[in-house]
Write an enzyme that holds these catalytic residues in place. Structure first.
Site, PDB file in Angstrom:
ATOM      1  N   TYR A 175       0.926  -1.201  -0.027  1.00  0.00           N
ATOM      2  CA  TYR A 175      -0.125  -0.004   0.060  1.00  0.00           C
ATOM      3  C   TYR A 175       0.701   1.334   0.028  1.00  0.00           C
ATOM      4  CZ  TYR A 175      -4.324   2.366   0.343  1.00  0.00           C
ATOM      5  OH  TYR A 175      -5.455   3.216   0.382  1.00  0.00           O
TER       6      TYR A 175
ATOM      7  N   LYS B  54      -3.250   8.535   2.707  1.00  0.00           N
ATOM      8  CA  LYS B  54      -4.449   8.325   3.509  1.00  0.00           C
ATOM      9  C   LYS B  54      -4.241   8.702   4.958  1.00  0.00           C
ATOM     10  CE  LYS B  54      -6.947   6.302   0.551  1.00  0.00           C
ATOM     11  NZ  LYS B  54      -8.059   7.113  -0.302  1.00  0.00           N
TER      12      LYS B  54
HETATM   13  P1  NAD Z   1     -12.448   3.928  -8.586  1.00  0.00           P
HETATM   14  O1  NAD Z   1     -11.388   3.638  -9.380  1.00  0.00           O
HETATM   15  O2  NAD Z   1     -13.745   3.400  -8.834  1.00  0.00           O
HETATM   16  O3  NAD Z   1     -12.513   5.370  -7.911  1.00  0.00           O
HETATM   17  C1  NAD Z   1     -11.307   6.419  -8.007  1.00  0.00           C
HETATM   18  C2  NAD Z   1     -11.827   7.470  -8.509  1.00  0.00           C
HETATM   19  O4  NAD Z   1     -10.844   8.666  -8.430  1.00  0.00           O
HETATM   20  C3  NAD Z   1     -11.986   7.445 -10.180  1.00  0.00           C
HETATM   21  O5  NAD Z   1     -13.197   7.764 -10.561  1.00  0.00           O
HETATM   22  C4  NAD Z   1     -11.060   8.416 -11.103  1.00  0.00           C
HETATM   23  O6  NAD Z   1     -11.459   9.026 -11.938  1.00  0.00           O
HETATM   24  C5  NAD Z   1     -11.007   9.253  -9.394  1.00  0.00           C
HETATM   25  N1  NAD Z   1      -9.526  10.377  -9.971  1.00  0.00           N
HETATM   26  C6  NAD Z   1      -8.378   9.683  -9.966  1.00  0.00           C
HETATM   27  N2  NAD Z   1      -7.535  10.838 -10.343  1.00  0.00           N
HETATM   28  C7  NAD Z   1      -8.540  11.985 -10.175  1.00  0.00           C
HETATM   29  C8  NAD Z   1      -8.347  13.464 -10.535  1.00  0.00           C
HETATM   30  N3  NAD Z   1      -7.122  13.862 -10.691  1.00  0.00           N
HETATM   31  N4  NAD Z   1      -9.255  14.248 -10.814  1.00  0.00           N
HETATM   32  C9  NAD Z   1     -10.672  13.669 -10.535  1.00  0.00           C
HETATM   33  N5  NAD Z   1     -10.746  12.411 -10.152  1.00  0.00           N
HETATM   34  C10 NAD Z   1      -9.756  11.552 -10.140  1.00  0.00           C
HETATM   35  O7  NAD Z   1     -11.838   3.093  -7.053  1.00  0.00           O
HETATM   36  P2  NAD Z   1     -12.519   3.250  -5.721  1.00  0.00           P
HETATM   37  O8  NAD Z   1     -11.917   2.091  -4.889  1.00  0.00           O
HETATM   38  O9  NAD Z   1     -13.765   3.277  -5.582  1.00  0.00           O
HETATM   39  O10 NAD Z   1     -11.718   4.393  -4.949  1.00  0.00           O
HETATM   40  C11 NAD Z   1     -12.349   5.452  -4.268  1.00  0.00           C
HETATM   41  C12 NAD Z   1     -11.928   5.835  -2.907  1.00  0.00           C
HETATM   42  O11 NAD Z   1     -12.130   4.706  -2.001  1.00  0.00           O
HETATM   43  C13 NAD Z   1     -10.394   6.122  -2.961  1.00  0.00           C
HETATM   44  O12 NAD Z   1     -10.109   7.234  -2.388  1.00  0.00           O
HETATM   45  C14 NAD Z   1      -9.766   4.890  -2.583  1.00  0.00           C
HETATM   46  O13 NAD Z   1      -8.412   4.940  -2.081  1.00  0.00           O
HETATM   47  C15 NAD Z   1     -10.692   4.409  -1.462  1.00  0.00           C
HETATM   48  N6  NAD Z   1     -10.769   3.229  -0.870  1.00  0.00           N
HETATM   49  C16 NAD Z   1     -10.636   2.183  -1.689  1.00  0.00           C
HETATM   50  C17 NAD Z   1     -10.835   0.658  -1.286  1.00  0.00           C
HETATM   51  C18 NAD Z   1     -10.889  -0.522  -2.001  1.00  0.00           C
HETATM   52  O14 NAD Z   1     -10.354  -1.522  -1.625  1.00  0.00           O
HETATM   53  N7  NAD Z   1     -11.345  -0.554  -3.156  1.00  0.00           N
HETATM   54  C19 NAD Z   1     -10.702   0.569   0.038  1.00  0.00           C
HETATM   55  C20 NAD Z   1     -10.735   1.824   0.998  1.00  0.00           C
HETATM   56  C21 NAD Z   1     -10.484   3.066   0.489  1.00  0.00           C
END
Ligand code: NAD
Length: 260
Positions: free
Chosen positions: A155, A162
């Site tokens: 990570y 984070k």
């Molecule tokens: P995802 O890929 O569906 O979403 C990530 C989003 O970030 C995308 O829509 C992308 O377009 C956007 N993004 C990236 N760079 C950008 C920029 N410069 N401007 C505007 N938008 C931008 O994946 P996800 O897993 O749904 O991620 C959403 C959040 O959840 C993130 O913060 C991620 O770290 C967090 N998260 C994810 C998990 C997991 O296991 N999937 C767990 C905990 C937290």
């Protein structure tokens, strides 16, 4: 009657129907909220716009959080075309894929800046533009992960981002509390999404998380969405500055009991 009836909110970070932001959007829509969306680039517009339309949303505008001019233009459109806001959900992160596997100590300055900028600073950048548009009782939520407070293999720099994001939640809560605006984070367990697929050995991480969770399974976008909908609602009117774990109880355990 939904518990978000009459509320208007922005959902930032839908890439497709697997996105955590999409789980949040569906839950907020079910509870009666009117929603606005962003997309990053034309390619994603083709996915996001039809999805947004299924929830009756017409506000779907470009936003690249790495670019101040894009942020200004987006929030000007929010003020002009979408109107006053009750809530904002920030579900955005990005890091160079090469940094999400192997060693952390080799992180370059450039990769550090990129991850921290898109994954942590962008929440501050959105909050400072959204707050003046918010009604009394406004709320903001962002998405974090356990890697903020524990060293999780692969990570790496995203864990540092984070940690900055979670600290930002506390400082934003302090600043915006007197205006009646609440700020919270959800620390979600691993969920298979586009962003998650960039993390090295993600499949193993999901298996370990399921084994180590009190519920003996991983969580879903829908479960995270439900908690986000609650946090932006008046039901959570006394809750701010907190990181809420939606991980099936993994973080309270001693780890993965099945690990070799
Ligand atoms: P995802 O890929 O569906 O979403 C990530 C989003 O970030 C995308 O829509 C992308 O377009 C956007 N993004 C990236 N760079 C950008 C920029 N410069 N401007 C505007 N938008 C931008 O994946 P996800 O897993 O749904 O991620 C959403 C959040 O959840 C993130 O913060 C991620 O770290 C967090 N998260 C994810 C998990 C997991 O296991 N999937 C767990 C905990 C937290």
């Amino acid at each position: 009657m939904g518990f978000l009836d009459g509320k208007k909110g922005l959902i930032l970070g839908v890439a497709n129907n697997k996105s955590i932001a999409w789980g949040v959007a569906e839950a907020c829509h079910r509870e009666g909220a009117e929603l606005g969306f962003n997309y990053l680039g034309e390619q994603l517009e083709r996915r996001v716009r039809p999805l947004a339309e299924t929830l009756g949303a017409s506000f779907v505008e470009p936003l690249d959080v790495a670019d101040d001019a894009s942020l200004d233009a987006f929030f000007e459109r929010v003020a002009r075309d979408f109107g006053k806001l009750d809530f904002l959900v920030h579900s955005i992160a990005y890091a160079n894929k090469d940094t999400l596997k192997g060693a952390f100590h080799t992180t370059t300055r450039e990769d550090f800046h990129l991850a921290l900028d898109i994954s942590a600073y962008s929440f501050i950048a959105c909050a400072q533009r959204a707050a003046p548009l918010m009604n009394e009782g406004g709320a903001m939520v962002t998405m974090s992960y356990l890697g903020a407070v524990r060293a999780v293999p692969n990570y790496n720099v995203m864990g540092v981002a984070k940690a900055a994001l979670e600290a930002s939640v506390r400082y934003l809560a302090q600043d915006l509390g007197p205006s009646g605006i609440r700020v919270n984070a959800i620390s979600a367990g691993p969920i298979r999404t586009l962003a998650a697929s960039a993390v090295g050995d993600f499949r193993k991480l999901m298996e370990k998380s399921a084994r180590g969770a009190m519920l003996k399974r991983n969580v879903t976008q829908e479960e995270v969405g439900n908690v986000a909908a609650f946090l932006v609602s008046d039901l959570a009117s006394g809750v701010t500055g907190e990181v809420h774990y939606v991980d099936g109880g993994f973080h309270i355990g001693a780890g993965d009991p099945g690990v070799e």
